[in-house]
Design a protein around this motif. Structure first.
Motif, PDB file in Angstrom:
ATOM      1  N   ILE A  76       7.458 -10.993  -4.906  1.00 20.50           N
ATOM      2  CA  ILE A  76       6.552 -10.117  -5.639  1.00 20.50           C
ATOM      3  C   ILE A  76       6.229 -10.726  -7.000  1.00 20.50           C
ATOM      4  O   ILE A  76       6.788 -11.752  -7.382  1.00 20.50           O
ATOM      5  CB  ILE A  76       7.165  -8.717  -5.848  1.00 20.50           C
ATOM      6  CG1 ILE A  76       8.491  -8.839  -6.639  1.00 20.50           C
ATOM      7  CG2 ILE A  76       7.373  -8.004  -4.513  1.00 20.50           C
ATOM      8  CD1 ILE A  76       9.037  -7.508  -7.123  1.00 20.50           C
ATOM      9  N   SER A  77       5.356 -10.050  -7.719  1.00 23.94           N
ATOM     10  CA  SER A  77       5.148 -10.330  -9.146  1.00 23.94           C
ATOM     11  C   SER A  77       5.228  -9.015  -9.898  1.00 23.94           C
ATOM     12  O   SER A  77       4.498  -8.070  -9.586  1.00 23.94           O
ATOM     13  CB  SER A  77       3.782 -10.968  -9.411  1.00 23.94           C
ATOM     14  OG  SER A  77       3.738 -12.311  -8.986  1.00 23.94           O
ATOM     15  N   ARG A 140      -3.758  -2.401  -0.107  1.00 19.28           N
ATOM     16  CA  ARG A 140      -3.079  -1.103  -0.044  1.00 19.28           C
ATOM     17  C   ARG A 140      -2.493  -0.767  -1.417  1.00 19.28           C
ATOM     18  O   ARG A 140      -2.180  -1.670  -2.207  1.00 19.28           O
ATOM     19  CB  ARG A 140      -1.928  -1.117   0.978  1.00 19.28           C
ATOM     20  CG  ARG A 140      -2.325  -1.414   2.407  1.00 19.28           C
ATOM     21  CD  ARG A 140      -3.085  -0.271   3.054  1.00 19.28           C
ATOM     22  NE  ARG A 140      -3.315  -0.556   4.456  1.00 19.28           N
ATOM     23  CZ  ARG A 140      -4.355  -1.264   4.938  1.00 19.28           C
ATOM     24  NH1 ARG A 140      -5.265  -1.764   4.097  1.00 19.28           N
ATOM     25  NH2 ARG A 140      -4.485  -1.454   6.235  1.00 19.28           N
ATOM     26  N   ILE A 141      -2.307   0.532  -1.646  1.00 13.27           N
ATOM     27  CA  ILE A 141      -1.710   1.013  -2.890  1.00 13.27           C
ATOM     28  C   ILE A 141      -0.585   1.986  -2.563  1.00 13.27           C
ATOM     29  O   ILE A 141      -0.772   2.933  -1.790  1.00 13.27           O
ATOM     30  CB  ILE A 141      -2.752   1.736  -3.774  1.00 13.27           C
ATOM     31  CG1 ILE A 141      -3.858   0.773  -4.223  1.00 13.27           C
ATOM     32  CG2 ILE A 141      -2.085   2.374  -4.990  1.00 13.27           C
ATOM     33  CD1 ILE A 141      -5.030   1.466  -4.909  1.00 13.27           C
ATOM     34  N   LEU A 142       0.575   1.751  -3.148  1.00 10.56           N
ATOM     35  CA  LEU A 142       1.660   2.727  -3.175  1.00 10.56           C
ATOM     36  C   LEU A 142       1.799   3.154  -4.633  1.00 10.56           C
ATOM     37  O   LEU A 142       2.288   2.396  -5.477  1.00 10.56           O
ATOM     38  CB  LEU A 142       2.968   2.106  -2.665  1.00 10.56           C
ATOM     39  CG  LEU A 142       2.934   1.521  -1.243  1.00 10.56           C
ATOM     40  CD1 LEU A 142       4.264   0.841  -0.920  1.00 10.56           C
ATOM     41  CD2 LEU A 142       2.617   2.594  -0.211  1.00 10.56           C
ATOM     42  N   CYS A 163      -0.443   4.572 -14.005  1.00 10.78           N
ATOM     43  CA  CYS A 163      -0.992   3.985 -12.772  1.00 10.78           C
ATOM     44  C   CYS A 163      -0.206   2.747 -12.351  1.00 10.78           C
ATOM     45  O   CYS A 163      -0.765   1.654 -12.167  1.00 10.78           O
ATOM     46  CB  CYS A 163      -2.470   3.651 -12.926  1.00 10.78           C
ATOM     47  SG  CYS A 163      -3.486   5.116 -13.247  1.00 10.78           S
ATOM     48  N   ILE A 164       1.103   2.937 -12.218  1.00  9.52           N
ATOM     49  CA  ILE A 164       1.964   1.866 -11.739  1.00  9.52           C
ATOM     50  C   ILE A 164       1.979   1.908 -10.214  1.00  9.52           C
ATOM     51  O   ILE A 164       2.360   2.913  -9.616  1.00  9.52           O
ATOM     52  CB  ILE A 164       3.396   2.015 -12.300  1.00  9.52           C
ATOM     53  CG1 ILE A 164       3.382   1.943 -13.836  1.00  9.52           C
ATOM     54  CG2 ILE A 164       4.308   0.940 -11.705  1.00  9.52           C
ATOM     55  CD1 ILE A 164       2.893   0.628 -14.414  1.00  9.52           C
ATOM     56  N   TYR A 165       1.538   0.799  -9.600  1.00  4.98           N
ATOM     57  CA  TYR A 165       1.432   0.725  -8.144  1.00  4.98           C
ATOM     58  C   TYR A 165       2.282  -0.429  -7.605  1.00  4.98           C
ATOM     59  O   TYR A 165       2.594  -1.397  -8.305  1.00  4.98           O
ATOM     60  CB  TYR A 165      -0.003   0.416  -7.690  1.00  4.98           C
ATOM     61  CG  TYR A 165      -1.113   1.204  -8.305  1.00  4.98           C
ATOM     62  CD1 TYR A 165      -1.006   2.577  -8.534  1.00  4.98           C
ATOM     63  CD2 TYR A 165      -2.321   0.574  -8.630  1.00  4.98           C
ATOM     64  CE1 TYR A 165      -2.075   3.291  -9.072  1.00  4.98           C
ATOM     65  CE2 TYR A 165      -3.385   1.270  -9.166  1.00  4.98           C
ATOM     66  CZ  TYR A 165      -3.261   2.631  -9.394  1.00  4.98           C
ATOM     67  OH  TYR A 165      -4.319   3.324  -9.931  1.00  4.98           O
ATOM     68  N   ILE A 166       2.579  -0.350  -6.319  1.00  5.53           N
ATOM     69  CA  ILE A 166       2.878  -1.523  -5.502  1.00  5.53           C
ATOM     70  C   ILE A 166       1.584  -1.803  -4.744  1.00  5.53           C
ATOM     71  O   ILE A 166       1.065  -0.904  -4.066  1.00  5.53           O
ATOM     72  CB  ILE A 166       4.043  -1.255  -4.528  1.00  5.53           C
ATOM     73  CG1 ILE A 166       5.331  -0.925  -5.294  1.00  5.53           C
ATOM     74  CG2 ILE A 166       4.260  -2.457  -3.607  1.00  5.53           C
ATOM     75  CD1 ILE A 166       6.469  -0.457  -4.407  1.00  5.53           C
ATOM     76  N   HIS A 167       1.053  -3.007  -4.861  1.00  5.64           N
ATOM     77  CA  HIS A 167      -0.268  -3.272  -4.259  1.00  5.64           C
ATOM     78  C   HIS A 167      -0.425  -4.752  -3.921  1.00  5.64           C
ATOM     79  O   HIS A 167       0.343  -5.608  -4.374  1.00  5.64           O
ATOM     80  CB  HIS A 167      -1.386  -2.825  -5.206  1.00  5.64           C
ATOM     81  CG  HIS A 167      -1.471  -3.602  -6.498  1.00  5.64           C
ATOM     82  ND1 HIS A 167      -2.054  -4.846  -6.599  1.00  5.64           N
ATOM     83  CD2 HIS A 167      -1.055  -3.281  -7.750  1.00  5.64           C
ATOM     84  CE1 HIS A 167      -1.994  -5.260  -7.847  1.00  5.64           C
ATOM     85  NE2 HIS A 167      -1.384  -4.330  -8.574  1.00  5.64           N
ATOM     86  N   GLU A 190       1.657  -8.527   3.760  1.00  4.06           N
ATOM     87  CA  GLU A 190       2.975  -7.899   3.658  1.00  4.06           C
ATOM     88  C   GLU A 190       2.893  -6.478   3.104  1.00  4.06           C
ATOM     89  O   GLU A 190       3.620  -5.587   3.560  1.00  4.06           O
ATOM     90  CB  GLU A 190       3.895  -8.767   2.806  1.00  4.06           C
ATOM     91  CG  GLU A 190       4.241 -10.078   3.497  1.00  4.06           C
ATOM     92  CD  GLU A 190       5.167 -10.969   2.691  1.00  4.06           C
ATOM     93  OE1 GLU A 190       5.728 -11.917   3.284  1.00  4.06           O
ATOM     94  OE2 GLU A 190       5.328 -10.731   1.475  1.00  4.06           O
ATOM     95  N   VAL A 191       2.000  -6.244   2.143  1.00  9.63           N
ATOM     96  CA  VAL A 191       1.877  -4.886   1.622  1.00  9.63           C
ATOM     97  C   VAL A 191       1.265  -3.975   2.678  1.00  9.63           C
ATOM     98  O   VAL A 191       1.595  -2.779   2.753  1.00  9.63           O
ATOM     99  CB  VAL A 191       1.076  -4.844   0.310  1.00  9.63           C
ATOM    100  CG1 VAL A 191      -0.426  -4.975   0.535  1.00  9.63           C
ATOM    101  CG2 VAL A 191       1.378  -3.561  -0.470  1.00  9.63           C
ATOM    102  N   ALA A 192       0.405  -4.522   3.531  1.00 12.82           N
ATOM    103  CA  ALA A 192      -0.155  -3.724   4.624  1.00 12.82           C
ATOM    104  C   ALA A 192       0.945  -3.314   5.602  1.00 12.82           C
ATOM    105  O   ALA A 192       0.984  -2.169   6.070  1.00 12.82           O
ATOM    106  CB  ALA A 192      -1.247  -4.500   5.341  1.00 12.82           C
ATOM    107  N   ASP A 193       1.834  -4.247   5.914  1.00 12.32           N
ATOM    108  CA  ASP A 193       2.957  -3.934   6.805  1.00 12.32           C
ATOM    109  C   ASP A 193       3.913  -2.931   6.168  1.00 12.32           C
ATOM    110  O   ASP A 193       4.375  -1.991   6.825  1.00 12.32           O
ATOM    111  CB  ASP A 193       3.715  -5.211   7.175  1.00 12.32           C
ATOM    112  CG  ASP A 193       2.918  -6.121   8.099  1.00 12.32           C
ATOM    113  OD1 ASP A 193       1.956  -5.639   8.731  1.00 12.32           O
ATOM    114  OD2 ASP A 193       3.262  -7.325   8.178  1.00 12.32           O
ATOM    115  N   LEU A 194       4.213  -3.150   4.887  1.00 11.09           N
ATOM    116  CA  LEU A 194       5.125  -2.239   4.190  1.00 11.09           C
ATOM    117  C   LEU A 194       4.542  -0.833   4.126  1.00 11.09           C
ATOM    118  O   LEU A 194       5.262   0.159   4.299  1.00 11.09           O
ATOM    119  CB  LEU A 194       5.408  -2.762   2.780  1.00 11.09           C
ATOM    120  CG  LEU A 194       6.423  -1.957   1.961  1.00 11.09           C
ATOM    121  CD1 LEU A 194       7.811  -2.034   2.592  1.00 11.09           C
ATOM    122  CD2 LEU A 194       6.465  -2.461   0.515  1.00 11.09           C
TER     123      LEU A 194
END
Length: 209
Positions: A76-77, A140-142, A163-167, A190-194
């Motif tokens: 990740i970053s 994707r956005i989590l 607006c902190i996301y995993i994306h 990978e974010v799509a799979d997650l």
């Protein structure tokens, strides 16, 4: 009681740091999960962690933990400005969060989102370690919500308001190094799979381990 609790937590953190979490994988040979669960059970004694995401800032990795096993490990970053919870800092917040909202069902890989809306445009994915200077949110956005008042919830420290996301990111070549403006970036596939593997309400633990 609080002094004893804080002493135990500090001791566990020191133990975690000293062990180094060496090369954890899906079989969890390093013991990372057991150390982490010990810490979480004391720090958040009223919560259950059967399944959660663990963001390890120093390692620049995200771990999907389920039933005491690591079922996914991702480069990740986090923020290039370091860790911090204050609005405007562009730093990655630490502490306990949940996945508040999932956004992006069915969008093609690389789809660019602006203010969580699908623009219909697809980003060019850069695999070289180069900045595009766009900070696009892709695929994707989590959307994360802080769970610790005064740390990452409420006032100027509120992770959701920030607006902190995993994306996903077009800057895939920078993954594994701090490069974001506060969010947690992932490879688009990978974010799509997650996204498909996790649910709204799941815990996300972010530690500067």
């Amino acid at each position: 009681m609080n002094v004893r609790k804080n002493t135990i937590i500090t001791g566990l953190l020191l133990l975690l740091l000293c062990t180094g979490f060496r090369s954890p994988n899906t079989s969890d040979k390093s013991g990372l999960v057991e150390f982490l669960l010990d810490y979480l059970s004391i720090k958040y004694a009223n919560k259950t962690f059967n399944e959660f995401l663990y963001v390890a800032v120093q390692r620049q990795q995200l771990f999907h933990v389920k039933n005491h096993r690591i079922v996914g490990t991702f480069n990740i970053s986090t923020s290039k400005y370091g860790i911090g919870c204050e609005s405007g800092s562009e730093k990655t917040p630490i502490g306990l969060h949940t996945i508040d909202t999932k956004i992006g069902d069915g969008a093609p890989i690389g789809t660019i989102f602006k203010e969580r809306r699908n623009t219909g445009r697809v980003a060019t994915i850069v695999t070289a370690p180069t900045s595009t200077n766009t900070d696009d949110v892709t695929t994707r956005i989590l959307w994360l919500k802080g769970m610790e008042s005064g740390l990452n919830r409420g006032g100027r420290n509120d992770s959701k308001s920030r607006c902190i996301y995993i994306h996903g990111t077009p800057e895939e070549g920078l993954l594994g190094t701090p490069a974001s403006h506060g969010c947690i970036r992932m490879k688009n596939t990978e974010v799509a799979d997650l996204y498909e593997a996790v649910q709204e309400g799941m815990y996300v633990v972010i530690l500067n381990n």
